[in-house]
Design a protein around this motif. Structure first.
Motif, PDB file in Angstrom:
ATOM      1  N   LYS A  72     -90.280  62.320  13.043  1.00  0.00           N
ATOM      2  CA  LYS A  72     -90.453  62.786  14.416  1.00  0.00           C
ATOM      3  C   LYS A  72     -89.128  62.927  15.159  1.00  0.00           C
ATOM      4  O   LYS A  72     -89.048  63.646  16.146  1.00  0.00           O
ATOM      5  CB  LYS A  72     -91.368  61.831  15.192  1.00  0.00           C
ATOM      6  N   SER A  97     -93.785  65.026  26.363  1.00  0.00           N
ATOM      7  CA  SER A  97     -94.489  64.902  25.086  1.00  0.00           C
ATOM      8  C   SER A  97     -93.513  64.574  23.957  1.00  0.00           C
ATOM      9  O   SER A  97     -93.817  63.766  23.079  1.00  0.00           O
ATOM     10  CB  SER A  97     -95.269  66.178  24.773  1.00  0.00           C
ATOM     11  N   ALA A 222     -97.320  68.064  13.375  1.00  0.00           N
ATOM     12  CA  ALA A 222     -98.002  66.850  13.850  1.00  0.00           C
ATOM     13  C   ALA A 222     -99.502  66.901  13.560  1.00  0.00           C
ATOM     14  O   ALA A 222    -100.127  65.868  13.321  1.00  0.00           O
ATOM     15  CB  ALA A 222     -97.769  66.666  15.340  1.00  0.00           C
ATOM     16  N   ILE A 223    -100.072  68.097  13.585  1.00  0.00           N
ATOM     17  CA  ILE A 223    -101.505  68.231  13.301  1.00  0.00           C
ATOM     18  C   ILE A 223    -101.802  67.798  11.871  1.00  0.00           C
ATOM     19  O   ILE A 223    -102.737  67.047  11.597  1.00  0.00           O
ATOM     20  CB  ILE A 223    -101.955  69.684  13.534  1.00  0.00           C
ATOM     21  N   LYS A 224    -100.943  68.259  10.956  1.00  0.00           N
ATOM     22  CA  LYS A 224    -101.075  67.856   9.554  1.00  0.00           C
ATOM     23  C   LYS A 224    -100.733  66.381   9.374  1.00  0.00           C
ATOM     24  O   LYS A 224    -101.367  65.667   8.589  1.00  0.00           O
ATOM     25  CB  LYS A 224    -100.166  68.740   8.698  1.00  0.00           C
ATOM     26  N   VAL A 226    -101.203  63.838  11.236  1.00  0.00           N
ATOM     27  CA  VAL A 226    -102.251  62.882  11.604  1.00  0.00           C
ATOM     28  C   VAL A 226    -103.002  62.441  10.353  1.00  0.00           C
ATOM     29  O   VAL A 226    -103.199  61.249  10.107  1.00  0.00           O
ATOM     30  CB  VAL A 226    -103.227  63.509  12.627  1.00  0.00           C
ATOM     31  N   MET A 253     -98.348  60.072  17.214  1.00  0.00           N
ATOM     32  CA  MET A 253     -99.283  61.145  16.908  1.00  0.00           C
ATOM     33  C   MET A 253     -99.877  61.758  18.170  1.00  0.00           C
ATOM     34  O   MET A 253    -100.060  62.979  18.251  1.00  0.00           O
ATOM     35  CB  MET A 253    -100.421  60.621  16.012  1.00  0.00           C
ATOM     36  N   SER A 254    -100.170  60.931  19.183  1.00  0.00           N
ATOM     37  CA  SER A 254    -100.742  61.467  20.424  1.00  0.00           C
ATOM     38  C   SER A 254     -99.738  62.372  21.124  1.00  0.00           C
ATOM     39  O   SER A 254    -100.108  63.413  21.683  1.00  0.00           O
ATOM     40  CB  SER A 254    -101.168  60.324  21.343  1.00  0.00           C
ATOM     41  N   GLY A 256     -97.418  64.151  19.618  1.00  0.00           N
ATOM     42  CA  GLY A 256     -97.352  65.382  18.828  1.00  0.00           C
ATOM     43  C   GLY A 256     -98.515  66.315  19.107  1.00  0.00           C
ATOM     44  O   GLY A 256     -98.336  67.527  19.261  1.00  0.00           O
ATOM     45  N   LEU A 257     -99.689  65.749  19.213  1.00  0.00           N
ATOM     46  CA  LEU A 257    -100.864  66.569  19.521  1.00  0.00           C
ATOM     47  C   LEU A 257    -100.785  67.114  20.946  1.00  0.00           C
ATOM     48  O   LEU A 257    -101.195  68.240  21.220  1.00  0.00           O
ATOM     49  CB  LEU A 257    -102.138  65.751  19.327  1.00  0.00           C
ATOM     50  N   SER A 260     -98.501  70.105  20.901  1.00  0.00           N
ATOM     51  CA  SER A 260     -99.187  71.251  20.303  1.00  0.00           C
ATOM     52  C   SER A 260    -100.154  71.889  21.300  1.00  0.00           C
ATOM     53  O   SER A 260    -100.224  73.116  21.432  1.00  0.00           O
ATOM     54  CB  SER A 260     -99.946  70.817  19.038  1.00  0.00           C
ATOM     55  N   TYR A 261    -100.893  71.042  22.025  1.00  0.00           N
ATOM     56  CA  TYR A 261    -101.836  71.555  23.017  1.00  0.00           C
ATOM     57  C   TYR A 261    -101.108  72.313  24.121  1.00  0.00           C
ATOM     58  O   TYR A 261    -101.496  73.415  24.511  1.00  0.00           O
ATOM     59  CB  TYR A 261    -102.643  70.397  23.610  1.00  0.00           C
TER      60      TYR A 261
END
Length: 299
Positions: A72, A97, A222-224, A226, A253-254, A256-257, A260-261
């Motif tokens: 990260k 983020s 990050a989606i992957k 998780v 992870m939160s 990263g998501l 992405s959002y």
């Protein structure tokens, strides 16, 4: 298997063979080799081999969850490089983020019960090489006329022979060729599959950089991750559980998501962008002379 360097060479050779065969069959197009190619693509080959070798080394030496967490730091490095080299700006929510991701990584790493100086050195070097490679790939895609296939092909072609010589000189090649499982069909199949999937991974990264910013390419993993991180807690047997580590992993992870959002919701909003700056269209010529546009300066 004793040699991550030999596996990297196998992935480079696979990339060269696949793209060369595709070129002679007119499936893909990229410029023929000339002396100018080296100048056009530099310093990508050096960043490429550094990224490749340190990535495989750190994968070997770290548990999957810790590998995922420490990767990260690439995000922060990429953001800094994009701001410095490409002059990009980022919104407060995007910066928050990214800070969340890095904070979670630091919390998780602070309680790593399997701390290894060599492993951490490899992964942090890999973060730096990945960040630099992503930003420079975006730059080369935009102004050098090599196209995504040319960048992949010439990266591997230019660096494979020096890497092979280095492997032979250090004794790494001998260890790899002396590995006892070469006589087993299962091992050969897994080795060849890893070589091919290495090519698929490299192509996917370049393709994502082609359509998005280097930072988005870095964070979208990050989606992957998780799935990789949490599955790695139960599979592999090399993860030492602690609540602090698990909490840091979850924070990371939160974040990263969340990035992405924010990025993709912004990209779908007309007239809006993640950086709070004017939309900037950058022409990129594809291998087949078609022109695409990278929507805004921060995505």
């Amino acid at each position: 298997f004793p040699s991550f360097l030999f596996l990297g060479i196998g992935q480079m050779i696979t990339t060269i063979i696949v793209l060369y065969l595709a070129k002679i069959n007119n499936t893909v197009k990229f410029p023929d080799f000339d002396r100018g190619v080296i100048l056009k693509i530099f310093p990508l080959p050096l960043l490429y081999v550094g990224n490749h070798v340190t990535g495989l080394a750190s994968t070997k030496k770290l548990s999957l969850p810790m590998f995922t967490v420490l990767r990260k730091f690439t995000i922060l490095m990429t953001m800094v490089l994009e701001a410095y080299l490409l002059g990009k700006t980022f919104s407060r929510s995007i910066i928050c983020s990214v800070v969340t991701i890095v904070f979670g990584a630091m919390v998780a790493a602070s309680s790593d019960l399997a701390f290894d100086v060599e492993a951490y050195t490899f992964i942090l070097l890999n973060d730096a090489f990945t960040a630099a490679s992503g930003v420079y790939t975006k730059m080369k895609l935009g102004d050098q006329g090599l196209g995504k296939y040319g960048i992949l092909f010439y990266n591997s072609l230019i660096i494979v022979f020096p890497t092979l010589l280095a492997s032979a000189f250090t004794g790494d090649l001998h260890k790899a060729l002396s590995f006892e499982d070469w006589s087993k069909v299962t091992f050969i199949f897994c080795f060849l599959l890893s070589c091919f999937m290495g090519f698929i991974l490299m192509y996917s990264i370049v393709l994502c950089s082609y359509y998005n910013s280097a930072l988005t390419t870095t964070v979208v993993g990050a989606i992957k991750n998780v799935a990789v991180a949490y599955i790695g807690i139960f599979v592999g047997g090399d993860y030492l559980f602690s609540w602090t580590n698990f909490l840091g992993l979850s924070i990371c992870m939160s974040g990263g998501l969340g990035y992405s959002y924010l990025t993709f919701s912004s990209s779908q909003s007309p007239g809006n962008n993640a950086g709070g700056t004017q939309e900037q269209k950058i022409p990129i010529t594809d291998d087949s002379s078609r022109t695409y546009w990278d929507g805004n300066s921060n995505h």
